[in-house]
Motif scaffolding. Structure first.
Motif, PDB file in Angstrom:
ATOM      1  N   GLU A   1      41.969 -83.277  -6.493  1.00 34.33           N
ATOM      2  CA  GLU A   1      43.120 -83.992  -5.938  1.00 34.33           C
ATOM      3  C   GLU A   1      43.963 -84.535  -7.082  1.00 34.33           C
ATOM      4  O   GLU A   1      43.430 -85.072  -8.055  1.00 34.33           O
ATOM      5  CB  GLU A   1      42.690 -85.154  -5.046  1.00 34.33           C
TER       6      GLU A   1
ATOM      7  N   LYS B   1      47.217 -87.067  -8.052  1.00 34.14           N
ATOM      8  CA  LYS B   1      48.115 -88.135  -7.621  1.00 34.14           C
ATOM      9  C   LYS B   1      49.062 -88.463  -8.758  1.00 34.14           C
ATOM     10  O   LYS B   1      48.626 -88.607  -9.895  1.00 34.14           O
ATOM     11  CB  LYS B   1      47.327 -89.397  -7.265  1.00 34.14           C
TER      12      LYS B   1
ATOM     13  N   TYR C   1      43.972 -86.668 -11.991  1.00 34.41           N
ATOM     14  CA  TYR C   1      43.273 -85.525 -11.394  1.00 34.41           C
ATOM     15  C   TYR C   1      41.854 -85.992 -11.121  1.00 34.41           C
ATOM     16  O   TYR C   1      41.161 -86.447 -12.032  1.00 34.41           O
ATOM     17  CB  TYR C   1      43.255 -84.329 -12.360  1.00 34.41           C
ATOM     18  N   ASP C   2      41.425 -85.914  -9.871  1.00 31.33           N
ATOM     19  CA  ASP C   2      40.080 -86.346  -9.509  1.00 31.33           C
ATOM     20  C   ASP C   2      39.473 -85.336  -8.547  1.00 31.33           C
ATOM     21  O   ASP C   2      39.819 -85.311  -7.368  1.00 31.33           O
ATOM     22  CB  ASP C   2      40.128 -87.737  -8.882  1.00 31.33           C
TER      23      ASP C   2
ATOM     24  N   ALA D   1      50.840 -87.108  -3.725  1.00 30.14           N
ATOM     25  CA  ALA D   1      49.460 -86.621  -3.839  1.00 30.14           C
ATOM     26  C   ALA D   1      49.400 -85.217  -3.266  1.00 30.14           C
ATOM     27  O   ALA D   1      50.137 -84.875  -2.345  1.00 30.14           O
ATOM     28  CB  ALA D   1      48.501 -87.543  -3.106  1.00 30.14           C
ATOM     29  N   GLU D   2      48.502 -84.413  -3.837  1.00 33.62           N
ATOM     30  CA  GLU D   2      48.388 -83.005  -3.422  1.00 33.62           C
ATOM     31  C   GLU D   2      47.007 -82.493  -3.839  1.00 33.62           C
ATOM     32  O   GLU D   2      46.471 -82.913  -4.874  1.00 33.62           O
ATOM     33  CB  GLU D   2      49.489 -82.226  -4.134  1.00 33.62           C
ATOM     34  N   GLN D   3      46.445 -81.598  -3.066  1.00 38.63           N
ATOM     35  CA  GLN D   3      45.212 -80.919  -3.459  1.00 38.63           C
ATOM     36  C   GLN D   3      45.576 -79.741  -4.363  1.00 38.63           C
ATOM     37  O   GLN D   3      46.581 -79.065  -4.134  1.00 38.63           O
ATOM     38  CB  GLN D   3      44.461 -80.388  -2.233  1.00 38.63           C
TER      39      GLN D   3
END
Length: 184
Positions: free
Chosen positions: A167, A169, A163-164, A181-183
């Motif tokens: 976002e 991944k 988690y960044d 990957a997903e927002q």
């Protein structure tokens, strides 16, 4: 905020070390552990590198950066050897308008969603493990995340999640390949 999220280590010092190596490489702020840390459970085989005491010692070196929830294979005796809390059924982390609900998955999870605010200004991430199968799926205003298992995957590859800043991944633990990957 940068988090590495892992679940279902099941006593494997080998894969625990790989998780910590990746956390170092990525320079994460915190390591999130979604339960089933030290015990492999009666239905699981011993994972490769099974060494619960060694894994506890490794994790204790990261105690100040760990957020952990209890899995169905975790017990009070585990808390005796860990230098960070590991017996809560869930935890909440806040990152701006993103709320991360952290749980193992045996009490609340994709099939039994927790009661969370439906405020449209809040983006929820439900992070759970338990099934040993990775998932990154949107359901309404919630993103469902299962990082998979680091030591006993049931879907072919050992994985974690990063988690960044909103976002997420899914990463293959061994190859570092981005699997999805997903927002938030």
């Amino acid at each position: 905020m940068k988090l590495l999220i892992a679940s279902d280590l099941h006593g494997s010092r080998l894969y625990g070390q790989q998780v910590l190596n990746l956390a170092d490489e990525l320079g994460v702020d915190q390591l999130v552990l979604l339960g089933d840390l030290l015990y492999h459970g009666p239905r699981n085989p011993l994972p490769e590198g099974h060494d619960p005491k060694g894994l506890a010692e490794l994790l204790n070196g990261w105690a100040a950066k760990i957020v952990c929830v209890r899995g169905n294979c975790d017990a009070e005796v585990d808390q005796m050897v860990l230098d960070f809390p590991c017996l809560a059924d869930y935890a909440l982390l806040y990152d701006g308008d993103v709320r991360l609900y952290l749980t193992h998955g045996h009490l609340a999870g994709p099939g039994n969603l927790p009661k969370l605010t439906q405020d449209a200004s809040v983006r929820w991430v439900l992070a759970s493990g338990h099934t040993h199968v990775k998932m990154l799926e949107r359901r309404g205003n919630m993103l469902l995340l299962n990082p998979g298992s680091t030591s006993l995957p049931k879907d072919g590859s050992r994985s974690v999640a990063l988690y960044d800043q909103g976002e997420i991944k899914l990463l293959d633990l061994e190859t570092r390949q981005v699997l999805a990957a997903e927002q938030a």
